[in-house]
Each structure stands twice: as structure tokens, then as C-alpha cells.
Design a protein around this motif. Sequence first.
Motif, PDB file in Angstrom:
ATOM      1  N   VAL A  77       0.835  -1.202   0.000  1.00  0.00           N
ATOM      2  CA  VAL A  77       0.000   0.000   0.000  1.00  0.00           C
ATOM      3  C   VAL A  77       0.875   1.258   0.000  1.00  0.00           C
ATOM      4  N   MET A  78       1.895   1.272   0.819  1.00  0.00           N
ATOM      5  CA  MET A  78       2.776   2.444   0.891  1.00  0.00           C
ATOM      6  C   MET A  78       3.518   2.643  -0.437  1.00  0.00           C
ATOM      7  N   ALA A  79       3.937   1.542  -1.067  1.00  0.00           N
ATOM      8  CA  ALA A  79       4.608   1.646  -2.366  1.00  0.00           C
ATOM      9  C   ALA A  79       3.649   2.165  -3.429  1.00  0.00           C
ATOM     10  N   ALA A  80       2.407   1.676  -3.419  1.00  0.00           N
ATOM     11  CA  ALA A  80       1.406   2.154  -4.378  1.00  0.00           C
ATOM     12  C   ALA A  80       1.111   3.633  -4.153  1.00  0.00           C
ATOM     13  N   SER A  81       1.040   4.041  -2.905  1.00  0.00           N
ATOM     14  CA  SER A  81       0.792   5.449  -2.590  1.00  0.00           C
ATOM     15  C   SER A  81       1.941   6.326  -3.069  1.00  0.00           C
ATOM     16  N   ALA A  82       3.160   5.902  -2.804  1.00  0.00           N
ATOM     17  CA  ALA A  82       4.335   6.678  -3.218  1.00  0.00           C
ATOM     18  C   ALA A  82       4.439   6.774  -4.734  1.00  0.00           C
ATOM     19  N   ALA A  83       3.966   5.746  -5.438  1.00  0.00           N
ATOM     20  CA  ALA A  83       4.028   5.726  -6.899  1.00  0.00           C
ATOM     21  C   ALA A  83       2.826   6.409  -7.548  1.00  0.00           C
ATOM     22  N   GLY A  84       1.890   6.907  -6.732  1.00  0.00           N
ATOM     23  CA  GLY A  84       0.719   7.588  -7.270  1.00  0.00           C
ATOM     24  C   GLY A  84      -0.324   6.654  -7.850  1.00  0.00           C
ATOM     25  N   ARG A  85      -0.339   5.404  -7.398  1.00  0.00           N
ATOM     26  CA  ARG A  85      -1.290   4.426  -7.931  1.00  0.00           C
ATOM     27  C   ARG A  85      -2.539   4.265  -7.068  1.00  0.00           C
ATOM     28  N   LEU A  86      -2.742   5.183  -6.119  1.00  0.00           N
ATOM     29  CA  LEU A  86      -3.950   5.180  -5.299  1.00  0.00           C
ATOM     30  C   LEU A  86      -4.739   6.439  -5.595  1.00  0.00           C
ATOM     31  N   PRO A  87      -6.053   6.390  -5.390  1.00  0.00           N
ATOM     32  CA  PRO A  87      -6.830   7.604  -5.607  1.00  0.00           C
ATOM     33  C   PRO A  87      -6.402   8.697  -4.643  1.00  0.00           C
TER      34      PRO A  87
ATOM     35  N   LEU B 277      -8.503  -0.917  -3.286  1.00  0.00           N
ATOM     36  CA  LEU B 277      -8.401  -2.352  -3.006  1.00  0.00           C
ATOM     37  C   LEU B 277      -8.672  -3.161  -4.265  1.00  0.00           C
ATOM     38  N   ARG B 278      -9.755  -2.837  -4.958  1.00  0.00           N
ATOM     39  CA  ARG B 278     -10.091  -3.572  -6.183  1.00  0.00           C
ATOM     40  C   ARG B 278      -8.995  -3.413  -7.231  1.00  0.00           C
ATOM     41  N   HIS B 279      -8.439  -2.214  -7.316  1.00  0.00           N
ATOM     42  CA  HIS B 279      -7.365  -1.947  -8.272  1.00  0.00           C
ATOM     43  C   HIS B 279      -6.120  -2.777  -7.921  1.00  0.00           C
ATOM     44  N   MET B 280      -5.772  -2.811  -6.637  1.00  0.00           N
ATOM     45  CA  MET B 280      -4.592  -3.574  -6.206  1.00  0.00           C
ATOM     46  C   MET B 280      -4.789  -5.074  -6.387  1.00  0.00           C
ATOM     47  N   LEU B 281      -6.033  -5.535  -6.303  1.00  0.00           N
ATOM     48  CA  LEU B 281      -6.326  -6.956  -6.492  1.00  0.00           C
ATOM     49  C   LEU B 281      -6.483  -7.325  -7.959  1.00  0.00           C
ATOM     50  N   GLY B 282      -6.478  -6.318  -8.831  1.00  0.00           N
ATOM     51  CA  GLY B 282      -6.623  -6.579 -10.254  1.00  0.00           C
ATOM     52  C   GLY B 282      -8.039  -6.954 -10.652  1.00  0.00           C
ATOM     53  N   GLN B 283      -9.013  -6.561  -9.842  1.00  0.00           N
ATOM     54  CA  GLN B 283     -10.398  -6.883 -10.135  1.00  0.00           C
ATOM     55  C   GLN B 283     -11.002  -5.841 -11.076  1.00  0.00           C
ATOM     56  N   GLU B 284     -12.020  -6.222 -11.770  1.00  0.00           N
ATOM     57  CA  GLU B 284     -12.738  -5.313 -12.670  1.00  0.00           C
ATOM     58  C   GLU B 284     -13.458  -4.270 -11.818  1.00  0.00           C
ATOM     59  N   THR B 285     -13.017  -3.042 -11.901  1.00  0.00           N
ATOM     60  CA  THR B 285     -13.558  -2.005 -11.015  1.00  0.00           C
ATOM     61  C   THR B 285     -14.954  -1.556 -11.389  1.00  0.00           C
TER      62      THR B 285
END
Length: 92
Positions: free
Chosen positions: A41-51, A63-71
Motif C-alpha cells: 500500500v505504501m509503495a502504491a501510494s508513493a508511486a501515485g497508484r492510489l486515488p 483495493l479492487r485496483h490492487m487486487l486486479g479486479q474489474e472495477t
Amino acid sequence: MSHSPNARRPASGFRGTRLGELARRLHAETGVGYQKALGAVMAASAAGRLPERLDDDGVDLALRHMLGQETAVWAPDLLGSSWPVYYRPLLS
């Protein structure tokens, strides 16, 4: 219980609380350890991959994005097809 001074912790304040919530949910969904989930989560946040907006829907989208689910299936509107405009940069 002592913590390592180098341990990753969520940012302080509301966003930090939401990052921790996202990590707990990722941990529950995947079975990976909480610390590993928090690191992801912290890596995704630092990379700008979270809303940017981490309200209830933003945490769910992340969560859905990180799990690769169809949003689109998890969209908060009644039709299940669109997210509010402030989440769309994550989806594009």
C-alpha cells in the motif's frame, strides 16, 4: 511492544488511517501478512497508484485496483458502471 525506528508506518492523519485500513483489507483478502500488505500500500501510494481521495469509495476502489479486479463491477452507483470523476485518473 517496540517498533523498529525504520518500520514503515502509514502517514499521520486521515489519509494515514485510510492507508492502514486499505492494508488491513488487502491482508484480509489475500492472506499476505499485514506488514507485507502495508508495504504494498505504501509503495502504491508513493508511486501515485492510489486515488487522491481515500474516502470509503476510494479505499474500495484502491483495493479492487490492487487486487486486479474489474472495477466497473464495484462502482458505487446503482448501475455499477461508473465512478465519480475524482476517481477516474486512477482508472485511465
